[in-house]
Design an enzyme around this catalytic site. Sequence first.
Site, short mmCIF file in Angstrom:
data_model
loop_
_atom_site.label_atom_id
_atom_site.label_comp_id
_atom_site.label_asym_id
_atom_site.label_seq_id
_atom_site.Cartn_x
_atom_site.Cartn_y
_atom_site.Cartn_z
N LYS A 1 36.16 49.84 75.42
CA LYS A 1 35.58 51.39 76.01
C LYS A 1 35.07 51.11 77.34
O LYS A 1 34.36 50.19 77.81
CB LYS A 1 34.19 51.41 75.23
CG LYS A 1 33.63 52.75 75.50
CD LYS A 1 32.04 52.98 75.32
CE LYS A 1 31.36 52.55 76.32
NZ LYS A 1 31.53 53.72 77.73
N SER B 1 24.40 45.78 81.99
CA SER B 1 23.10 45.17 82.49
C SER B 1 22.55 44.05 81.58
O SER B 1 22.86 44.32 80.21
CB SER B 1 22.37 46.40 82.79
OG SER B 1 21.96 46.89 81.13
N GLY C 1 22.57 44.19 77.39
CA GLY C 1 23.16 42.99 76.77
C GLY C 1 21.98 42.66 75.82
O GLY C 1 22.42 41.95 74.64
N GLU D 1 28.02 39.05 79.71
CA GLU D 1 28.12 38.87 81.32
C GLU D 1 27.11 39.76 81.65
O GLU D 1 27.59 41.12 81.70
CB GLU D 1 29.49 38.84 81.72
CG GLU D 1 29.87 38.23 82.89
CD GLU D 1 29.48 38.91 84.37
OE1 GLU D 1 28.37 39.05 84.60
OE2 GLU D 1 30.50 39.52 84.69
N CYS E 1 27.75 42.21 89.93
CA CYS E 1 26.72 41.39 89.22
C CYS E 1 26.50 40.19 90.08
O CYS E 1 25.33 39.49 90.10
CB CYS E 1 27.09 41.08 87.81
SG CYS E 1 28.89 40.68 87.77
N GLU F 1 17.62 43.37 90.14
CA GLU F 1 19.16 43.55 90.51
C GLU F 1 19.28 45.15 91.15
O GLU F 1 18.84 45.96 90.22
CB GLU F 1 19.79 43.42 89.37
CG GLU F 1 21.18 43.45 89.98
CD GLU F 1 22.28 43.28 88.68
OE1 GLU F 1 21.90 43.74 87.40
OE2 GLU F 1 23.28 42.67 88.91
#
Lengths: 297, 477
Positions: free
Chosen positions: B183, B236, B240, B257, B291, B388
């Site tokens: 996806k 994110s 996750g 990840e 990231c 972040e």
Amino acid sequence: MVSPRTSTSESHPASRLEVRKTYKLFIGGAFPRSESGRSYPVLAPDGRLLANAARASRKDVRDAVVAGRAAVARWKAATAYNKGQVLYRVAEMLEGHGDQLAREVAEAEASTIRAARRAVAATVDRLVWYAGWADKFAQVAGSANPVAGPFFNFSLPEPTGVVGVLAPRASSLLGLVSVLAPPVVTGNTVVVLAGEERPLPAVTLAEVIATADVPAGVVNILTGRSAELAPVLAAHMDVNAIDLSGAEQPDRAELNRLAAGNVKRVFASDDDWTAPPTLARLRAFVETKTVWHTVGC
Amino acid sequence: MTLEYAPAPESRDVVRIEGSYGLFIGGEFVPPLSGGSLRTVNPATEETLAEVSAAGPDDVARAVAAARAAYEGPWGRMRGGERAKFLFRIARLLQERSRELAVLESLDNGKPIRESRDVDVPLAAAHFFYHAGWADKLEHAGFGPSPRPLGVAAQVIPWNFPLLMAAWKLAPALAAGNTCVLKPAETTPLTALLLAEVCQQADLPPGVVNILTGAGDTGAALVSHPGVDKVAFTGSTDVGKEIQRAVSGSGKRLSLELGGKAANIVFEDAPIDQAVEGIVDGIFFNQGHVCCAGSRLLAQESIVDPLVERLRRRLATLRLGDPLDKNTDIGAINSRVQLDKIRHLADSGDEEGAVRWSPPVTLPERGYWFPPTVFTNVSQSHRIAREEIFGPVLTVLSFRTPAEAVAKANNTPYGLSAGIWTEKGSRILWMAEQLEAGVVWANTYNRFDPASPFGGYQESGFGREGGRHGLAAYLDV
């Protein structure tokens, strides 16, 4: 030392009163009772009282994690040769405590003393096997990576940090050491919840570890109620990974959910502890670190 | 006197965008059963590029069934050497159609053509080429004599490197013998759909790769589908964690990840000009939508001022604007939502007392734009030093000793990457040992290679992508 409430040792005259052992927690290299002051009766499979074990509290879990975290830097920095020797030293000490442990295992697991001795021997051998991995695993699990550019690039396994371990409930010594040794030999520190019903060999193992040059805090062992303590360990934000092998299958999903709070590495397997181990447990609690450096003159 | 560059736009003619796209299931583009759709826009102009389907639960079930059938059918039975040749074919097709893919990526994502052309697309092809060679050598990968694939892999990827992340996910999964349902991100579906066409051109058996466009609910339905054996997610940390909870107890294998807040550490003996380039690459590459971006500059106290001064001079030369212009350094922010998030966090920097600086730059009137931004006077407790931002925003902190640099660099729940700039070799190796990060770049930054394992410590996720290590995420080991 003799395990309490069993037959008096033959080496002493019947008139001598046996000195029983207090089974305590093992946190940061010390043997405290639970800060809660609680204990719980540990029964043999036939219902006999074997001893009262400390019943650790949530606070004890947190204290053990603090001790484990404090020990990470030193243990990680120890040379691989040193780690291997320390683990091997645990095997040496374990061998010396063989009779005592065999009695405790036999009582805990309602096995014959012969079977318990075999379990102790297998435990010592397993420690020796894992000790030997200390200075080899990075060679097997690491790599030099041929990237398309002027860089030297290599990958190495590193400890993930503090590992929570739910020790197997059935195999009170061989299973325990089989889950404890791999995260320790790869440089992690551990907080172990001993199997609730059969915790006494774990406490004696702690006494062995305390005399085997394992730095304080590298191994912490708690006894108590799994339902009370396991969720605290699984949810703890300063625990990097958790081995759920000792959790009952239906409990694993919820513990796994709790572990997601800080993206813990979760490992669980239903090993036959008498079978030769694989590298799976060594791989489970390491991070792969990849370093790039420019090449030039 | 200011010398202006003449525009040097890459031609759009190389790529044909359909008005609307179906879902790629079982080797064909099919309309969604639920009939939902999404618009994808060019973030540099806000023009609508295409309508894509939004896959619903029925579509997820159909795609998983197609992947299962391919796994139990032709793909599962195929010898590794034959699988390898399919992956080599895909690698070659990506190279052949590279310009088309690069232009489409820049249109849909907003990244400069210089980056899509020189980084995203070539690396995507390289990932297929590298992993192709593993397909018939898995017994030599160090995971035992006959490692088995896991089955059907559900893969959810982000919008920052749409094609490249698709390659990172698909190539190792297919090499290991799995089949995939991928996806792409809601805002960047187009290159994944072109990759579907590439799979058709390669004659990849139907169902081996399925591509479901959609938003977050499509991803949630996909990772929760009981027919999935493996879940791989890049995105994110918050999502996750949700996915880790969602798959708990399901027996599905998981690799994550997630986010990062990397320290880029510059010592006083560093080669300063290279370090400045590395700082720029670290945080302004891909508009900071990375990231592993070097979003915290840690500069040794003795050089903070001159370093920041040189950095400002360098930033004044960066060109922001049309992503298709070959001279553009900084493209568009990928979406309105992301722009709002960057603005919000940057504003928090002002409110908490940090000092904001940006080079003089004219932002285009339409589209989503944010200038390269540097915050000084930052303390570790500021949100801009902890969270972040995922945008072109650098925070500057200082340190005196290597130990202090390590303590500050590691003062984060993340642990994806770090940078070290010094001429002292022993210090590099010591720092590399101490930093809790999955990737450490020494005297370089933001380098990627299919042979190099990538992935994080702590809340940056687990599992690795790339190299021998990345295979483990798709093998039953």
